[in-house]
Scaffold this motif. Structure first.
Motif, PDB file in Angstrom:
ATOM      1  N   ASP A 156      -0.458  -7.395   7.011  1.00 47.02           N
ATOM      2  CA  ASP A 156      -0.287  -7.730   5.592  1.00 47.02           C
ATOM      3  C   ASP A 156      -1.672  -7.820   4.978  1.00 47.02           C
ATOM      4  O   ASP A 156      -2.683  -7.902   5.703  1.00 47.02           O
ATOM      5  CB  ASP A 156       0.464  -9.052   5.436  1.00 47.02           C
ATOM      6  N   ARG A 157      -1.728  -7.814   3.670  1.00 46.10           N
ATOM      7  CA  ARG A 157      -3.030  -7.948   3.021  1.00 46.10           C
ATOM      8  C   ARG A 157      -3.586  -9.336   3.307  1.00 46.10           C
ATOM      9  O   ARG A 157      -2.926 -10.358   3.090  1.00 46.10           O
ATOM     10  CB  ARG A 157      -2.927  -7.740   1.508  1.00 46.10           C
ATOM     11  N   MET A 158      -4.815  -9.361   3.812  1.00 46.40           N
ATOM     12  CA  MET A 158      -5.489 -10.606   4.162  1.00 46.40           C
ATOM     13  C   MET A 158      -6.832 -10.658   3.433  1.00 46.40           C
ATOM     14  O   MET A 158      -7.367  -9.644   2.981  1.00 46.40           O
ATOM     15  CB  MET A 158      -5.721 -10.679   5.670  1.00 46.40           C
TER      16      MET A 158
ATOM     17  N   THR B  39      -3.139   0.686   2.503  1.00 51.01           N
ATOM     18  CA  THR B  39      -1.969   1.441   2.941  1.00 51.01           C
ATOM     19  C   THR B  39      -2.193   2.257   4.203  1.00 51.01           C
ATOM     20  O   THR B  39      -1.237   2.857   4.710  1.00 51.01           O
ATOM     21  CB  THR B  39      -1.541   2.395   1.816  1.00 51.01           C
ATOM     22  N   GLY B  40      -3.412   2.315   4.705  1.00 49.69           N
ATOM     23  CA  GLY B  40      -3.708   3.208   5.813  1.00 49.69           C
ATOM     24  C   GLY B  40      -4.072   4.597   5.345  1.00 49.69           C
ATOM     25  O   GLY B  40      -4.324   5.496   6.147  1.00 49.69           O
TER      26      GLY B  40
ATOM     27  N   PHE C 258      -5.791  -2.923   6.227  1.00 46.13           N
ATOM     28  CA  PHE C 258      -6.305  -2.081   7.306  1.00 46.13           C
ATOM     29  C   PHE C 258      -7.829  -2.078   7.295  1.00 46.13           C
ATOM     30  O   PHE C 258      -8.452  -1.988   6.228  1.00 46.13           O
ATOM     31  CB  PHE C 258      -5.800  -0.643   7.154  1.00 46.13           C
ATOM     32  N   LEU C 259      -8.390  -2.150   8.499  1.00 49.91           N
ATOM     33  CA  LEU C 259      -9.833  -2.000   8.685  1.00 49.91           C
ATOM     34  C   LEU C 259     -10.062  -0.891   9.709  1.00 49.91           C
ATOM     35  O   LEU C 259      -9.336  -0.803  10.714  1.00 49.91           O
ATOM     36  CB  LEU C 259     -10.472  -3.297   9.183  1.00 49.91           C
ATOM     37  N   ARG C 260     -11.066  -0.079   9.454  1.00 49.63           N
ATOM     38  CA  ARG C 260     -11.389   0.998  10.380  1.00 49.63           C
ATOM     39  C   ARG C 260     -12.874   0.920  10.712  1.00 49.63           C
ATOM     40  O   ARG C 260     -13.724   1.032   9.824  1.00 49.63           O
ATOM     41  CB  ARG C 260     -11.035   2.354   9.781  1.00 49.63           C
TER      42      ARG C 260
ATOM     43  N   SER D  47       2.991   0.648  -5.719  1.00 49.77           N
ATOM     44  CA  SER D  47       3.412   1.849  -4.998  1.00 49.77           C
ATOM     45  C   SER D  47       2.244   2.438  -4.221  1.00 49.77           C
ATOM     46  O   SER D  47       1.080   2.278  -4.575  1.00 49.77           O
ATOM     47  CB  SER D  47       3.950   2.893  -5.988  1.00 49.77           C
ATOM     48  N   ARG D  48       2.573   3.152  -3.148  1.00 56.35           N
ATOM     49  CA  ARG D  48       1.548   3.758  -2.293  1.00 56.35           C
ATOM     50  C   ARG D  48       0.933   4.961  -2.998  1.00 56.35           C
ATOM     51  O   ARG D  48       1.617   5.714  -3.679  1.00 56.35           O
ATOM     52  CB  ARG D  48       2.151   4.198  -0.962  1.00 56.35           C
ATOM     53  N   PRO D  49      -0.376   5.179  -2.842  1.00 55.46           N
ATOM     54  CA  PRO D  49      -1.019   6.344  -3.464  1.00 55.46           C
ATOM     55  C   PRO D  49      -0.565   7.632  -2.798  1.00 55.46           C
ATOM     56  O   PRO D  49      -0.368   7.690  -1.580  1.00 55.46           O
ATOM     57  CB  PRO D  49      -2.512   6.087  -3.235  1.00 55.46           C
TER      58      PRO D  49
END
Length: 1170
Positions: free
Chosen positions: A15-17, A44-45, A82-84, A289-291
């Motif tokens: 979830d968004r943190m 969103t990844g 998400f973190l990369r 909404s997701r991009p």
């Protein structure tokens, strides 16, 4: 080994943190760790964004071993899911190993999604309520570069609009009544950039009365508006037309808004709960909404490409259609190319000079072209379409068709977006100068969308140096790193600064092109005249124009004000006093800097009175006074310290009535005068004059306040002597500046020693003499130690003064020592920007008390601030104030740019860079010319005029080698016109010419840009071919042209510098290919008369010609005889007074004098030979 060419580790937080820190560690019990990494984030990844630190550095330092944990606290918390982690460097002796931990807390928000046709309307309960304080805060992410976020209207014509425009946030604000609609109460402010990147941005708008602050992420604008404000009916997401729900005046916002608060009221929460004060227009949903827009970034301008196979051909004419969107900062780059059958036909689409250019390469020599757009490198998304499915090739940019090409025959074989495809080695293929560098998305070929995820996974096409699922564009001009109002220009990988018109030069407009004081100009050999000075150098204050009076032993700086003539005052009283405001020709801040730098300042005040008193009252209250620079009342009138109500006559004991302390206090019916000089620096200059006793019968006053006059420059000879290696002067740590410059003079007999040092946790800066022949400048701003070295062919520990200037900025670092070649090094493109230092600044030593400097340091100036070495030396063991030696005082022992050289039992003057000669560089060097005479000095190699500007040790400050500047001085006598006095030509067909016109008037010609007409100035219209001695001094600073002695200032049409100087000629000009007709005529006539003391920048061409007659650099034509213009002028004047020589017989007299001067020349040569 690492088999994945693009390894990364992705963390899903579910979830968004709110992320506050990360930690990294290598693989357990191994030699595997990551030493440097990049951090991406996404909700969103998809559509990833690179996290950057405060100074825009996009990489993080990792581990140095496998076991230690390295914590990295984020400067600003990050709200994401998400973190990369993308490794950039790892242990070369092992493999890649990475363990991570993420720190933070949960994050909740209220979100609203606007589809571009919807809005929320918020209505106040009390319509007439006025507001003095408003706070609006929100976070948004947008899919478009245009759209209204917020709009509000009040009952009195007030309005506020916050909207995205070209990817930036624009605020339009009017707080006032309907009568003020057309006034300046409308304020437009723009903040931020690239805000249409589908990522969250924070906005805070604060208003307290008329003070407004607008912040977007970390960028803030402060401004003042007019009016007090009224309650507004607010609309979020658009501006609906009154009475027509769903219709909008401007383009609506398309994206998501979260945590929208107005004065603490949660607007989205009210909308979700359907509260009556919220009215919903259109379809507003409460989840984001997701991009759907997936981008890829072309990272390299030399090796990035994306090669795609052509889709099935269209049934219409067998052609094809390609459509995509791109954004970039680069003005040139190949977008795509496609090969056609039969070979070698192909289509090439590229960006050239900020335009789209489509070229068809066929089998013949003709290459049809079509262009579109005019500035497609503006960082915005542009849509381009290429369609060959008809009899023409149609190129469309942003839905605006361009000129079509002729029909082609052939079928698309393959498509290469961003050229440098391996097949380019085939015959007839030419590599472009530069490939496209930027972002691309929404690629379709023959109406079939290209799935970039398939490309990344290797299922479709081929690519190199691409970054998927992100548009890694950044605005390098936000914030603007160009100082002093310089304009920022950028490409994808760097930025540059346009410093024209700023008065500053250098990579970031950091270095002032002006000297800091009149004393500095005097040391350069200048004479009295108007000069621009910059008292704080590279500091925030700009240059200011002053008059420098160099006729006395002291050099006076004169600043005038608006009241230049005596003013008569009548009818004033204490209750209704007369008040005059003095407005000076420079700002208050510049005046304070000038006064602070000067040794002494003064201002004369004169008060003529008849029955007009100054202090003679029963209660002791003054009747007239003046205000200082702070606006505080002062009642002393010259000669006395503050607080004493007396005049100069009391101090001198010569008042007309000794019962009073001022002449005017006698209250006589006849005229009296009180005159004095104000010299208390802390109170100067006078800002107002208040007179309150001229309302009685027969009472009047006439006052006059002179200009501010200051002499001396405290920083020039501010010196300290170091005689213990362990001793040093301690100053506060240098601030974290984007650019830092250090300048000083030193002299020593020691072989080495540290001039100064300042340390931080990892950063440092150090300037030192590392050997008798070497000065080094070392620093580390976070990218690793950097060292610049200047080597001298002569020892620098020769007990003579040597000049050092070191500078480091976000663009480059440089080191200058005397006249030796400038050493510089470009800064890393994405490196750290600020020096972060936390220890004291050590001058003359180091923190370790080792390698200390032994000798003298003077004129230490850092970032425009002069350091008082003498004051610190008084309380420091091992250091004394001042510096021993003949050449260490403020008196000018050597004149006209002569350099003072210390000797064991005295001093000598080096006149090599002076136009004068003799023991103290005061004897003029003169030559008599006839019509065929000329002296041409050819420069040794093509070079910019700025490289000819030396850094001689007697000078005070030296700037960048890129400043546009010329300094020309000479004296002459002639009775012939037209005449060519001096000309300078370049290999690029620029020129300067100083001539006498047909009527004998002086003309100055400047040809700086060959595509324009030259600038022509006539500072003197009278006949100067009058047989008298005339002194001409011409000085250019960028666009400003000063003609000294005549006291004229002109403005050139260009501030370009002279590039690749070819030669300087005195007298007749033979080569005149590109000169104007008037200059050609003057050049063909040459010069008949006497030329003296010719100076061009730091060169003395006439003197060099006499001393180097056999040199290949000097060309002499005709008769050239050494003379003495000053003595000649006195002789002519004497003969004219006796009536023996007229202007008509001047040339005969000159020829006679030339014959006599031949013998003088022989005698002089003998003296030189001895």
């Amino acid at each position: 080994m690492v088999t994945d060419p693009e390894p990364w580790l992705q963390v899903d937080l579910r979830d968004r943190m709110e992320v506050t820190a990360v930690a990294t560690q290598g693989r357990y019990d191994s030699s595997d760790w990551v030493s440097r990494y990049m951090l991406l984030y996404s909700d969103t990844g998809q559509a990833w964004k690179q996290l950057r630190q405060d100074d825009s550095v996009g990489r993080f330092e990792g581990n140095v071993n496998a076991d230690a944990v390295v914590h990295r606290k984020l400067t600003h918390s990050l709200r994401t899911r998400f973190l990369r982690f993308v490794p950039l460097e790892w242990n070369p002796s092992g493999w890649l190993g990475l363990r991570v931990e993420v720190y933070g807390c949960s994050y909740k928000s209220d979100v609203a999604d606007f589809d571009g046709r919807s809005s929320l309307l918020y209505q106040f309960n009390q319509k007439s309520m006025s507001t003095f304080k408003d706070v609006i805060s929100l976070r948004f992410k947008s899919r478009q570069a245009e759209g209204v976020l917020l709009h509000g209207e009040g009952q009195r014509g007030d309005y506020i609009t916050l909207e995205l425009h070209r990817g930036k946030l624009a605020l339009y604000l009017n707080l006032g009544t309907t009568q003020l609609k057309l006034s300046n109460s409308r304020v437009a402010v723009t903040v931020g950039s690239l805000l249409d990147d589908q990522h969250w941005h924070s906005v805070v708008l604060e208003r307290f009365n008329r003070q407004v602050n607008l912040s977007v992420d970390s960028h803030t604008q402060h401004f003042i508006t007019r009016g007090d404000g009224d309650s507004l009916e607010l609309s979020f997401g658009g501006i609906p037309l009154p009475g027509k729900p769903g219709n909008f005046l401007r383009k609506n916002f398309h994206g998501c808004i979260e945590n929208l608060y107005y004065n603490g009221i949660n607007i989205i929460d009210l909308a979700k709960r359907r509260k009556p004060q919220i009215y919903t227009v259109g379809n507003v949903t409460f989840s984001c909404s997701r991009p759907q827009l997936v981008s890829c970034t072309f990272l390299s301008s030399s090796s990035s490409f994306l090669s795609l196979p052509a889709a099935a051909p269209s049934a219409i004419m067998g052609g094809f259609c390609v459509r995509f969107q791109f954004r970039t900062w680069n003005s040139d780059g190949l977008l795509f190319t496609t090969w056609l059958s039969p070979e070698p036909q192909r289509l090439v689409l590229q960006i050239r000079n900020s335009q789209l250019l489509l070229t068809f390469y066929g089998s013949g020599q003709q290459r049809p072209e079509a262009s579109a757009g005019h500035k497609v490198n503006d960082g915005l998304w542009h849509t381009v379409s290429l369609d060959t499915r008809s009899l023409q090739i149609i190129l469309t940019l942003d839905n605006e068709p361009a000129s079509p090409l002729d029909s082609i025959h052939g079928r698309s074989r393959s498509l290469c977006v961003c050229f440098l495809h391996p097949g380019c080695a085939t015959s007839g293929c030419q590599n472009p100068t530069v490939a496209f560098q930027g972002c691309v998305r929404l690629i379709t070929i023959n109406d079939q969308p290209v799935n970039l995820n398939n490309v990344q996974q290797g299922h479709l096409g081929n690519y190199n140096e691409l970054q998927f699922d992100t548009c890694n564009i950044r605005d390098r001009c936000l914030p603007n790193l160009c100082e002093h109002g310089g304009r920022c220009w950028q490409s994808w990988s760097s930025f540059s600064c346009d410093c024209s018109g700023t008065g500053y030069s250098g990579a970031t407009c950091h270095t002032s092109i002006y000297e800091p004081s009149c004393v500095a100009y005097k040391l350069l050999g200048s004479s009295s005249g108007f000069y621009s000075i910059d008292p704080d150098g590279s500091g925030p204050l700009g240059p200011t124009l002053v008059y420098c009076n160099m006729t006395e032993e002291r050099v006076w700086t004169v600043v005038s004000h608006n009241v230049t003539t005596p003013v008569r005052v009548q009818g004033s009283s204490v209750l209704k006093p007369y008040t005059m405001t003095l407005n000076y020709s420079t700002s208050a801040e510049q005046l304070r800097a000038l006064i602070s730098r000067s040794e002494q300042c003064q201002q004369e005040v004169v008060y003529h009175c008849r029955k007009s008193r100054l202090f003679n009252t029963k209660d002791g209250r003054p009747l007239s006074w003046w205000l200082d620079h702070r606006g505080e009342r002062r009642t002393y009138w010259g000669g006395f310290l503050p607080g004493v109500q007396q005049c100069s006559c009391s101090l001198e004991e010569n008042c007309v009535d000794m019962n009073h302390f001022c002449n005017c206090d006698a209250d006589a019916t006849t005229w009296a005068t009180d005159r004095g000089v104000l010299s208390y620096k802390d109170h100067l200059p006078v800002s107002h004059v208040v007179i309150g006793d001229t309302n009685r019968t027969g009472s009047e006053a006439v006052y006059h306040v002179g200009p501010l006059r200051c002499y001396g420059d405290k920083s020039i000879w501010n010196a300290a002597s170091f005689y213990q290696e362990s001793s040093s002067l301690l100053f506060p740590s240098l601030r974290a500046e984007l650019a830092s410059d250090i300048a000083f003079y030193f002299k020593t007999s020691a072989p080495s020693g540290v001039f100064l040092e300042n340390l931080g946790h990892r950063n440092f800066i150090r300037v030192e003499l590392t050997s008798p022949l070497m000065v080094t400048f070392s620093f580390d701003v976070g990218d690793g130690p950097v060292t610049l070295v200047v080597k001298s062919h002569l020892p620098l520990n020769d007990r003579q003064w040597h000049y050092v200037r070191a500078e480091c900025s976000v663009k480059e670092a440089s080191l200058q020592v005397d006249q030796l070649p400038l050493r510089f090094l470009e800064a890393p493109t994405d490196g750290h920007q600020r020096l972060r230092l936390n220890t004291q600044l050590f001058v003359g030593g180091t923190a370790s008390q080792g390698r200390g400097f032994l000798g003298c340091i003077r004129t230490l100036i850092i970032n425009g601030v002069s350091y008082d070495l003498e004051e610190k030396a008084m309380v420091t063991v091992g250091v004394s104030s001042g510096c021993p030696g003949y050449c260490s005082g403020s008196s000018s022992l050597c004149h006209n740019r002569g350099r003072c050289i210390e000797k064991s039992s005295g001093y000598t003057c080096d006149c090599s860079q002076s136009a004068y000669g003799g023991p103290t560089c005061k004897e003029e060097v003169s030559v008599s010319f006839d019509r065929e005479s000329s002296v041409t000095f050819t420069f040794q190699e093509p070079f910019s005029v700025m490289q000819n500007r030396s850094s001689q040790a007697s000078s005070v400050s030296r700037g960048s080698s890129t400043r546009a500047r010329e300094d020309v001085a000479f004296s002459f006598i002639t009775s012939h016109s037209p005449a060519m006095l001096l000309s300078v030509s370049t290999f690029s067909q620029q020129y300067i010419a100083v001539i006498l016109a047909h009527n004998g008037s002086l003309q100055i010609w400047y040809q700086l840009q060959t595509n324009r007409k030259p600038d022509v100035f006539s500072p003197v219209f009278s006949n100067m071919a009058d047989g008298r001695l005339h002194r001409v001094r011409i000085r250019r600073e960028a666009k400003d042209l000063y003609v000294q002695d005549i006291r004229r200032k002109y403005t050139l049409s260009s501030d370009a510098e002279l590039i690749l100087i070819r030669s300087l000629t005195l007298g007749k000009v033979i080569r005149s290919d590109y000169l104007e007709e008037a200059v050609i005529q003057a050049g063909s006539k040459g010069f008949v008369g006497c030329l003296s003391s010719v100076q061009f920048n730091h060169m003395a061409p006439l003197k060099a010609a006499l001393l180097n007659r056999g040199s290949s650099l000097v060309s002499v034509r005709g008769q050239l005889v050494q003379s003495n213009c000053g003595s000649l002028a006195e002789s002519i004047t004497s003969h004219n007074l006796r009536g023996n020589v007229s202007a008509g017989t001047y040339s005969t007299y000159l020829r006679y004098c030339s014959i006599e001067c031949k013998y003088i020349l022989i005698i002089c040569c003998c003296v030189v030979a001895l």
